[in-house]
Design an enzyme around this catalytic site. Structure first.
Site, short mmCIF file in Angstrom:
data_model
loop_
_atom_site.label_atom_id
_atom_site.label_comp_id
_atom_site.label_asym_id
_atom_site.label_seq_id
_atom_site.Cartn_x
_atom_site.Cartn_y
_atom_site.Cartn_z
CG HIS A 271 33.32 9.32 -6.99
ND1 HIS A 271 34.20 9.31 -5.92
CD2 HIS A 271 32.28 10.10 -6.61
CE1 HIS A 271 33.71 10.05 -4.94
NE2 HIS A 271 32.54 10.53 -5.33
NE ARG B 192 38.98 8.69 -5.55
CZ ARG B 192 38.30 7.74 -6.17
NH1 ARG B 192 38.93 6.70 -6.72
NH2 ARG B 192 36.98 7.81 -6.26
CE1 TYR C 290 20.28 46.45 6.42
CE2 TYR C 290 21.52 44.42 6.80
CZ TYR C 290 21.49 45.77 6.50
OH TYR C 290 22.67 46.44 6.29
CB CYS D 210 24.08 41.67 8.63
SG CYS D 210 22.72 42.25 9.69
CG MET D 211 28.43 41.05 3.75
SD MET D 211 28.92 42.35 2.60
CE MET D 211 27.61 42.25 1.39
CG ASP D 212 30.25 42.62 6.84
OD1 ASP D 212 30.79 41.84 6.04
OD2 ASP D 212 29.83 43.76 6.53
NE ARG E 176 31.44 13.78 -10.41
CZ ARG E 176 31.77 13.81 -9.13
NH1 ARG E 176 31.14 14.62 -8.30
NH2 ARG E 176 32.71 13.01 -8.65
CE LYS F 241 36.35 16.69 -3.72
NZ LYS F 241 35.47 16.07 -4.73
#
Length: 397
Positions: free
Chosen positions: A172, A230, A274, A321-323, A137, A39
């Site tokens: 689980h 699992r 920033y 920063c973002m990038d 859950r 998953k």
């Protein structure tokens, strides 16, 4: 194999994938099946490629979170049984049946809806009854031995509904990876699960696949293997926690890399990034690297984390920063533009574990590898050679 874009990328060691698979398999009793949990894009490692490797190695089952993840596996030539661990809209009964995908059943109401849509489509859907023995859950609540009789009745009713084939039953564990502290509750959960199974069997309902052992239980509770286990995080070379009492010989499969895009000297008093949260006390050499929070490198690491350049640790300075972000390479004069920077993983003899970054982010390594963004290509290596690439932005034609 074409040259991949060396901006920021994740390297996946296929040899480590195989090593971990075999290490887990070696702990299983004869006849116990292995369900590889893939998953969340195989915990960020790239489900299409990793699942094919597990299938080649002999995986018996696969587990995913949702229908789309299951469809992705079928489109990638995965032919082994697939179990959806979470919710699927019951209206998808026909698609579940056509693709031979088993669905978790979490309540009687849900089972009735799934049954209705299966009958309407003239199909049968394989189901695995989810027993809630302590996670609170999803699932039929059975958390007290000798009690919750209504839940047992509901399980039985669900299993007898037309259009549904009761193939499996599972639970689980909440604290199987908590060492001694989690033992009493884990064994209590197992006791509830066994009692639920025995009650169903006494009522004439037998399941071909009974399973409860997650990664923590695979390591520390070999007696709880039942018909299938699992494993999840241990497939990818990471222990489920630091409290595991019988850790396996695992090898981390993922390393995250980037490069130096620019190197410059800034004067004393210059501020970085920033908010001007970092001020250079002296003249210093700063390297900019093209990775940021859009790639899954948290902004919280601003001024906290380190990276590896030429096998030496260098601190992140200023805000992420973002990038992009900046690191102080004053102590690494050999650093140059284009050099590889290790975000986590190995750089020569040096090693920066993903667990260290997880601790800085007040989280677990599960989350860190899942956070690696979709614009970060996964590059697969085996025996020292690049053998594959998974690029989400510009997929190969």
């Amino acid at each position: 194999m074409h040259e991949f874009l060396k901006r920021t990328w994740a390297e996946i060691d296929v040899n480590a994938i195989g090593h971990n698979f075999r290490a887990i398999r070696a702990t299983l009793r004869p006849g116990v099946k292995m369900c590889c949990v893939v998953k969340a894009d195989a915990y960020g490692h790239g489900a299409p490629v990793v699942a094919r490797e597990y299938q080649r190695l002999g995986a018996d089952w696969f587990a995913v979170s949702n229908l789309e993840e299951a469809i992705q596996l079928r489109r990638c030539a995965i032919t082994r049984p697939i179990l959806i661990l979470g919710y699927t809209p019951p209206q998808k009964a026909e698609e579940l049946s056509e693709l031979n995908i088993s669905q978790s059943v979490l309540s009687l109401d849900y089972a009735r809806q799934l049954s209705g849509y299966a009958q309407e489509a003239g199909v049968e859907v394989k189901i695995h009854v989810k027993v809630d023995t302590g996670m609170s859950r999803i699932g039929f609540v059975y958390q007290s031995l000798g009690r919750d009789e209504d839940s047992l009745d509901e399980m039985e009713t669900a299993c007898r509904l037309p259009g549904l084939v009761p193939e499996g039953i599972f639970t689980h564990f909440a604290v199987a990876d908590d060492g001694q502290d989690g033992e009493a509750f884990t064994l209590h959960q197992y006791g509830c699960f066994k009692e639920a199974i025995e009650t169903m069997e006494n009522r004439g309902i037998r399941f071909a696949v009974r399973h409860c052992a997650n990664s923590g239980a695979v390591c520390d509770y070999p007696e709880l293997q039942l018909d299938m286990v699992r494993p999840g995080i241990i497939l990818y070379g990471m222990e489920p926690s630091g409290s595991i009492r019988s850790p396996l010989d695992l090898r981390p499969a993922m390393e995250l890399k980037t490069v130096i895009s620019q190197k410059k000297t800034i004067p004393a008093g210059a501020t970085v990034s920033y908010g001007r949260t970092f001020t250079a006390a002296n003249d210093m050499v700063i390297a900019t690297v093209p990775i940021g929070y859009a790639d899954g490198y948290p902004r919280k690491f601003s001024g906290q984390a380190e990276m590896l350049v030429h096998g030496k640790r260098v601190p992140v300075v200023g805000r992420v920063c973002m990038d992009q972000l900046m690191v102080d390479v004053t102590a690494v004069p050999e650093a140059h533009e284009g050099d590889v920077v290790t975000v986590f993983g190995h750089d020569g003899d040096a090693f920066l574990p993903v667990d260290e970054l997880a601790a800085l982010n007040d989280t677990i390594h599960y989350e860190m590898v899942c956070l690696v963004g979709k614009r970060v290509p996964r590059i697969y290596w085996k025996n020292g050679k690049q053998v594959g690439e998974l690029n989400y932005i510009c997929p190969a034609e």
